[in-house]
Design a protein around this motif. Structure first.
Motif, PDB file in Angstrom:
ATOM      1  N   VAL A   1       0.853  -1.190   0.000  1.00 17.01           N
ATOM      2  CA  VAL A   1       0.000   0.000   0.000  1.00 17.01           C
ATOM      3  C   VAL A   1       0.891   1.242   0.000  1.00 17.01           C
ATOM      4  O   VAL A   1       1.806   1.363   0.809  1.00 17.01           O
ATOM      5  CB  VAL A   1      -0.938   0.017   1.223  1.00 17.01           C
ATOM      6  N   TYR A   2       0.605   2.144  -0.933  1.00 16.89           N
ATOM      7  CA  TYR A   2       1.331   3.409  -1.060  1.00 16.89           C
ATOM      8  C   TYR A   2       0.331   4.557  -0.970  1.00 16.89           C
ATOM      9  O   TYR A   2      -0.841   4.412  -1.322  1.00 16.89           O
ATOM     10  CB  TYR A   2       2.054   3.493  -2.416  1.00 16.89           C
ATOM     11  N   TRP A   3       0.817   5.679  -0.525  1.00 18.63           N
ATOM     12  CA  TRP A   3       0.047   6.922  -0.511  1.00 18.63           C
ATOM     13  C   TRP A   3       0.800   7.918  -1.371  1.00 18.63           C
ATOM     14  O   TRP A   3       2.029   7.981  -1.326  1.00 18.63           O
ATOM     15  CB  TRP A   3      -0.097   7.446   0.919  1.00 18.63           C
ATOM     16  N   TYR A   4       0.087   8.692  -2.166  1.00 18.17           N
ATOM     17  CA  TYR A   4       0.750   9.629  -3.060  1.00 18.17           C
ATOM     18  C   TYR A   4      -0.020  10.933  -3.176  1.00 18.17           C
ATOM     19  O   TYR A   4      -1.214  11.002  -2.877  1.00 18.17           O
ATOM     20  CB  TYR A   4       0.963   9.005  -4.441  1.00 18.17           C
TER      21      TYR A   4
ATOM     22  N   PHE B   1       4.706   7.602  -0.865  1.00 18.98           N
ATOM     23  CA  PHE B   1       5.180   7.029   0.399  1.00 18.98           C
ATOM     24  C   PHE B   1       4.699   5.592   0.497  1.00 18.98           C
ATOM     25  O   PHE B   1       3.526   5.318   0.231  1.00 18.98           O
ATOM     26  CB  PHE B   1       4.585   7.771   1.608  1.00 18.98           C
ATOM     27  N   LEU B   2       5.578   4.692   0.883  1.00 22.28           N
ATOM     28  CA  LEU B   2       5.138   3.362   1.281  1.00 22.28           C
ATOM     29  C   LEU B   2       4.414   3.545   2.602  1.00 22.28           C
ATOM     30  O   LEU B   2       4.852   4.326   3.455  1.00 22.28           O
ATOM     31  CB  LEU B   2       6.343   2.428   1.453  1.00 22.28           C
ATOM     32  N   GLU B   3       3.292   2.862   2.789  1.00 17.79           N
ATOM     33  CA  GLU B   3       2.516   3.031   4.015  1.00 17.79           C
ATOM     34  C   GLU B   3       3.421   2.879   5.236  1.00 17.79           C
ATOM     35  O   GLU B   3       4.244   1.962   5.295  1.00 17.79           O
ATOM     36  CB  GLU B   3       1.376   2.015   4.062  1.00 17.79           C
ATOM     37  N   ASP B   4       3.285   3.796   6.183  1.00 12.04           N
ATOM     38  CA  ASP B   4       4.065   3.842   7.428  1.00 12.04           C
ATOM     39  C   ASP B   4       5.529   4.226   7.226  1.00 12.04           C
ATOM     40  O   ASP B   4       6.359   3.991   8.098  1.00 12.04           O
ATOM     41  CB  ASP B   4       3.978   2.512   8.194  1.00 12.04           C
ATOM     42  N   HIS B   5       5.883   4.813   6.071  1.00 10.74           N
ATOM     43  CA  HIS B   5       7.261   5.238   5.805  1.00 10.74           C
ATOM     44  C   HIS B   5       7.280   6.652   5.213  1.00 10.74           C
ATOM     45  O   HIS B   5       7.827   6.877   4.137  1.00 10.74           O
ATOM     46  CB  HIS B   5       7.953   4.258   4.848  1.00 10.74           C
ATOM     47  N   LYS B   6       6.713   7.613   5.909  1.00 10.97           N
ATOM     48  CA  LYS B   6       6.613   8.984   5.373  1.00 10.97           C
ATOM     49  C   LYS B   6       7.953   9.717   5.294  1.00 10.97           C
ATOM     50  O   LYS B   6       8.064  10.722   4.616  1.00 10.97           O
ATOM     51  CB  LYS B   6       5.624   9.806   6.197  1.00 10.97           C
ATOM     52  N   GLN B   7       8.958   9.229   5.968  1.00 13.94           N
ATOM     53  CA  GLN B   7      10.252   9.918   5.978  1.00 13.94           C
ATOM     54  C   GLN B   7      11.119   9.585   4.764  1.00 13.94           C
ATOM     55  O   GLN B   7      12.152  10.214   4.557  1.00 13.94           O
ATOM     56  CB  GLN B   7      11.025   9.569   7.262  1.00 13.94           C
TER      57      GLN B   7
ATOM     58  N   LEU C   1       6.668   1.528  -9.912  1.00 13.25           N
ATOM     59  CA  LEU C   1       7.434   0.392 -10.432  1.00 13.25           C
ATOM     60  C   LEU C   1       8.813   0.830 -10.919  1.00 13.25           C
ATOM     61  O   LEU C   1       9.808   0.134 -10.698  1.00 13.25           O
ATOM     62  CB  LEU C   1       6.655  -0.297 -11.563  1.00 13.25           C
ATOM     63  N   TYR C   2       8.882   2.001 -11.548  1.00 16.84           N
ATOM     64  CA  TYR C   2      10.164   2.528 -12.002  1.00 16.84           C
ATOM     65  C   TYR C   2      11.070   2.819 -10.794  1.00 16.84           C
ATOM     66  O   TYR C   2      12.246   2.467 -10.784  1.00 16.84           O
ATOM     67  CB  TYR C   2       9.957   3.790 -12.830  1.00 16.84           C
ATOM     68  N   GLY C   3      10.504   3.470  -9.771  1.00 21.38           N
ATOM     69  CA  GLY C   3      11.276   3.759  -8.561  1.00 21.38           C
ATOM     70  C   GLY C   3      11.816   2.497  -7.916  1.00 21.38           C
ATOM     71  O   GLY C   3      12.976   2.439  -7.494  1.00 21.38           O
ATOM     72  N   LEU C   4      10.983   1.466  -7.846  1.00 24.88           N
ATOM     73  CA  LEU C   4      11.416   0.185  -7.282  1.00 24.88           C
ATOM     74  C   LEU C   4      12.536  -0.416  -8.117  1.00 24.88           C
ATOM     75  O   LEU C   4      13.522  -0.925  -7.577  1.00 24.88           O
ATOM     76  CB  LEU C   4      10.233  -0.783  -7.194  1.00 24.88           C
ATOM     77  N   LYS C   5      12.404  -0.336  -9.429  1.00 19.96           N
ATOM     78  CA  LYS C   5      13.431  -0.865 -10.329  1.00 19.96           C
ATOM     79  C   LYS C   5      14.759  -0.110 -10.165  1.00 19.96           C
ATOM     80  O   LYS C   5      15.836  -0.686 -10.299  1.00 19.96           O
ATOM     81  CB  LYS C   5      12.934  -0.744 -11.773  1.00 19.96           C
ATOM     82  N   MET C   6      14.665   1.178  -9.824  1.00 17.54           N
ATOM     83  CA  MET C   6      15.861   2.010  -9.683  1.00 17.54           C
ATOM     84  C   MET C   6      16.438   1.994  -8.265  1.00 17.54           C
ATOM     85  O   MET C   6      17.342   2.759  -7.954  1.00 17.54           O
ATOM     86  CB  MET C   6      15.547   3.451 -10.112  1.00 17.54           C
ATOM     87  N   GLY C   7      15.898   1.141  -7.383  1.00 17.69           N
ATOM     88  CA  GLY C   7      16.506   0.974  -6.071  1.00 17.69           C
ATOM     89  C   GLY C   7      15.743   1.517  -4.881  1.00 17.69           C
ATOM     90  O   GLY C   7      16.140   1.303  -3.739  1.00 17.69           O
ATOM     91  N   TRP C   8      14.636   2.222  -5.117  1.00 21.64           N
ATOM     92  CA  TRP C   8      13.837   2.700  -3.987  1.00 21.64           C
ATOM     93  C   TRP C   8      13.019   1.524  -3.466  1.00 21.64           C
ATOM     94  O   TRP C   8      12.455   0.754  -4.243  1.00 21.64           O
ATOM     95  CB  TRP C   8      12.918   3.832  -4.443  1.00 21.64           C
ATOM     96  N   ASN C   9      12.968   1.358  -2.142  1.00 20.78           N
ATOM     97  CA  ASN C   9      12.177   0.261  -1.583  1.00 20.78           C
ATOM     98  C   ASN C   9      11.113   0.749  -0.607  1.00 20.78           C
ATOM     99  O   ASN C   9      10.461  -0.055   0.050  1.00 20.78           O
ATOM    100  CB  ASN C   9      13.082  -0.785  -0.923  1.00 20.78           C
ATOM    101  N   GLY C  10      10.954   2.051  -0.517  1.00 22.05           N
ATOM    102  CA  GLY C  10       9.974   2.621   0.397  1.00 22.05           C
ATOM    103  C   GLY C  10      10.570   3.004   1.738  1.00 22.05           C
ATOM    104  O   GLY C  10      10.052   3.877   2.420  1.00 22.05           O
ATOM    105  N   GLY C  11      11.662   2.352   2.111  1.00 22.19           N
ATOM    106  CA  GLY C  11      12.285   2.639   3.398  1.00 22.19           C
ATOM    107  C   GLY C  11      13.634   3.306   3.276  1.00 22.19           C
ATOM    108  O   GLY C  11      14.284   3.576   4.273  1.00 22.19           O
ATOM    109  N   ASN C  12      14.069   3.585   2.050  1.00 28.88           N
ATOM    110  CA  ASN C  12      15.371   4.231   1.854  1.00 28.88           C
ATOM    111  C   ASN C  12      15.197   5.556   1.115  1.00 28.88           C
ATOM    112  O   ASN C  12      14.235   5.749   0.388  1.00 28.88           O
ATOM    113  CB  ASN C  12      16.310   3.310   1.071  1.00 28.88           C
TER     114      ASN C  12
END
Length: 138
Positions: free
Chosen positions: A12-15, A35-41, A90-101
């Motif tokens: 779940v993501y919020w945008y 934002f990945l849910e619960d990862h607003k930072q 999906l592009y962000g995930l492919k480029m190394g973003w995992n929601g917590g970094n």
């Protein structure tokens, strides 16, 4: 704009999206923050910098027809549609973003290019340089 919810690959993501216009450069920016849910930072930020249409406004906010280079088919691209938010995640995930970094602001036009679209008509006027998601005069 209020945060909107989207589920991608069982997460779940919020945008939210915002548009900006720089009068001195005549460049329009459509910015998506996810934002990945619960990862607003640790948001994913994507900045689409284009030329502004004086009548219609930001072309990616109101909708613009782009051509897919592979088959020459056209599609009306409006970044407010969840389909494109999903592609950005999906592009962000492919480029190394995992929601917590933390990751640098991504160039949205590169995302559209990776989807096979010709974005040459969206590029800002000559004399404008885009660096780190910001517009600067040459």
């Amino acid at each position: 704009m209020a945060l909107r919810k989207i589920t991608v690959e069982e997460n779940v993501y919020w945008y939210k999206s915002v548009t900006k216009y720089a009068l001195e450069t005549e460049a329009a920016t459509f910015e998506i923050t996810v934002f990945l849910e619960d990862h607003k930072q640790t948001p994913l930020k994507i900045s689409f910098v284009t030329s502004e249409d004086l009548y219609a406004g930001n072309p990616l906010n109101t909708g613009v027809v782009l051509t897919r280079l592979s088959d020459k088919e056209t599609e009306n691209i409006n970044l407010n549609r969840p389909k494109y938010i999903r592609e950005c995640i999906l592009y962000g995930l492919k480029m190394g973003w995992n929601g917590g970094n933390k990751v640098a602001v991504m160039d949205g036009l590169e995302i559209l290019k990776s989807l096979g679209y010709d974005v040459s008509g969206l590029c800002p006027k000559e004399g404008i340089v885009i660096a780190h998601g910001k517009e600067y005069l040459k």
